[in-house]
Design an enzyme around this catalytic site. Structure first.
Site, PDB file in Angstrom:
ATOM      1  N   HIS A   1      51.633 115.988  57.165  1.00  0.00           N
ATOM      2  CA  HIS A   1      52.541 117.033  56.693  1.00  0.00           C
ATOM      3  C   HIS A   1      53.330 117.704  57.806  1.00  0.00           C
ATOM      4  O   HIS A   1      53.953 118.740  57.592  1.00  0.00           O
ATOM      5  CB  HIS A   1      51.762 118.090  55.908  1.00  0.00           C
ATOM      6  CG  HIS A   1      51.103 117.541  54.690  1.00  0.00           C
ATOM      7  ND1 HIS A   1      49.946 118.071  54.164  1.00  0.00           N
ATOM      8  CD2 HIS A   1      51.431 116.489  53.895  1.00  0.00           C
ATOM      9  CE1 HIS A   1      49.591 117.372  53.095  1.00  0.00           C
ATOM     10  NE2 HIS A   1      50.468 116.410  52.919  1.00  0.00           N
TER      11      HIS A   1
ATOM     12  N   ASN B   1      32.625 118.086  52.440  1.00  0.00           N
ATOM     13  CA  ASN B   1      33.382 119.298  52.114  1.00  0.00           C
ATOM     14  C   ASN B   1      32.405 120.344  51.596  1.00  0.00           C
ATOM     15  O   ASN B   1      31.373 120.001  51.018  1.00  0.00           O
ATOM     16  CB  ASN B   1      34.446 118.982  51.042  1.00  0.00           C
ATOM     17  CG  ASN B   1      35.507 120.061  50.940  1.00  0.00           C
ATOM     18  OD1 ASN B   1      36.157 120.393  51.931  1.00  0.00           O
ATOM     19  ND2 ASN B   1      35.705 120.602  49.757  1.00  0.00           N
TER      20      ASN B   1
ATOM     21  N   CYS C   1      31.988 120.905  58.025  1.00  0.00           N
ATOM     22  CA  CYS C   1      32.551 119.772  58.761  1.00  0.00           C
ATOM     23  C   CYS C   1      32.055 119.720  60.202  1.00  0.00           C
ATOM     24  O   CYS C   1      31.733 118.642  60.720  1.00  0.00           O
ATOM     25  CB  CYS C   1      34.078 119.844  58.751  1.00  0.00           C
ATOM     26  SG  CYS C   1      34.840 119.571  57.157  1.00  0.00           S
TER      27      CYS C   1
END
Length: 282
Positions: free
Chosen positions: A119, A247, A265
């Site tokens: 992104h 997660n 994580c």
């Protein structure tokens, strides 16, 4: 090894064993950066958000003023965030490719190789007319000079994950244009924009190569709510490639995963990097 309440030791250990010596592609999301003080989108306790779309951003000066006022404050904080143990561990994994949905630049800060910032990067600014790219730090200084005292007046406003803040008082914020007269935008993919095809193609190629090499796809810190990340999980699962999802909460890809680990994580990735380093020495 520190487990979240919903992570069982068996699931944790099974995921580590599966990933210990396989070729890897790693997909990371906002949950990886929470230990660096950057809030995530959809983790437990995260508020509902309606980020600005690209179409809204280009629709007129009002939305751009609102966006840049919020982003000026948010990026002023995000740029001081430091990589955490999870970022360091990802850099040690020796993955064939690391795909990140994050725009914070923290993978780059630790020297992660073979990285696709899906992104874009919030630290860069692009002109929508001439396409010139400039460092965000330069624009940050200009915005500060054009809007004296703005950051100080709103220092207590809460931060959002995309490098902006929850602020409604943006009237009067001055936003400069590019030297060519074009509109300036962070060099990130907004909602309503498409990820550049070359980035997507590189990611698909790496994921598809896992089938032939007996590799696995590791997802760390992404809810996989949006298709930009979920499509790689779908592609891997369709090919029979193992998928591990790490997660703190449930994800849209859990039904496609070989193993799901509801844990932090940083802890899991550090344990995995240590396990892979030990396997390489054996």
């Amino acid at each position: 090894m520190t487990l979240a309440p919903t992570a069982t030791a068996a699931a944790y250990d099974a995921a580590l064993a599966l990933l210990a010596d396989r070729p890897l592609v790693v997909l990371t999301g906002a949950g990886l950066s929470t230990d660096s003080g950057i809030p995530d989108y959809r983790g437990p306790g995260s508020p509902a958000r309606t980020p600005m779309t690209y179409q809204e951003f280009v629709s007129g000066p009002g939305p751009r003023q609102r966006y840049w006022a919020r982003s000026h404050l948010g990026w002023g904080r995000m740029r001081h965030a430091e990589p955490n143990a999870g970022h360091l561990a990802v850099a040690r994994l020796g993955a064939g490719l690391v795909i990140t949905q994050n725009v914070d630049g923290l993978h780059e800060r630790v020297g992660t190789r073979d990285l696709v910032a899906l992104h874009g990067r919030i630290a860069d600014v692009v002109c929508l007319a001439c396409r010139a790219t400039t460092p965000r730090a330069e624009l940050h200084k200009r915005l500060g000079a054009l809007n004296p005292g703005f950051a100080e007046r709103h220092a207590a406003v809460a931060s959002n994950p995309d490098g902006d803040v929850a602020l409604e008082e943006t009237d009067g914020f001055v936003v400069p244009d590019c030297a060519c007269g074009g509109l300036l935008k962070p060099d990130v993919v907004f909602f309503g924009e498409n990820v550049p095809p070359a980035r997507v193609a590189r990611c698909y190629e790496a994921v598809e190569a896992l089938e032939a090499t007996g590799g696995a796809l590791l997802v760390a810190g992404s809810s996989l709510t949006v298709m930009s990340g979920l499509r790689f999980v779908k592609r891997a699962a369709k090919a029979g490639t193992p998928v591990v999802v790490v997660n703190r909460g449930a994800t849209r890809g859990d039904d496609l995963a070989t193993h799901t680990v509801h844990a932090g994580c940083s802890e899991f990735l550090t344990d995995l990097a240590d396990r892979r380093a030990g396997a390489a020495r054996a």
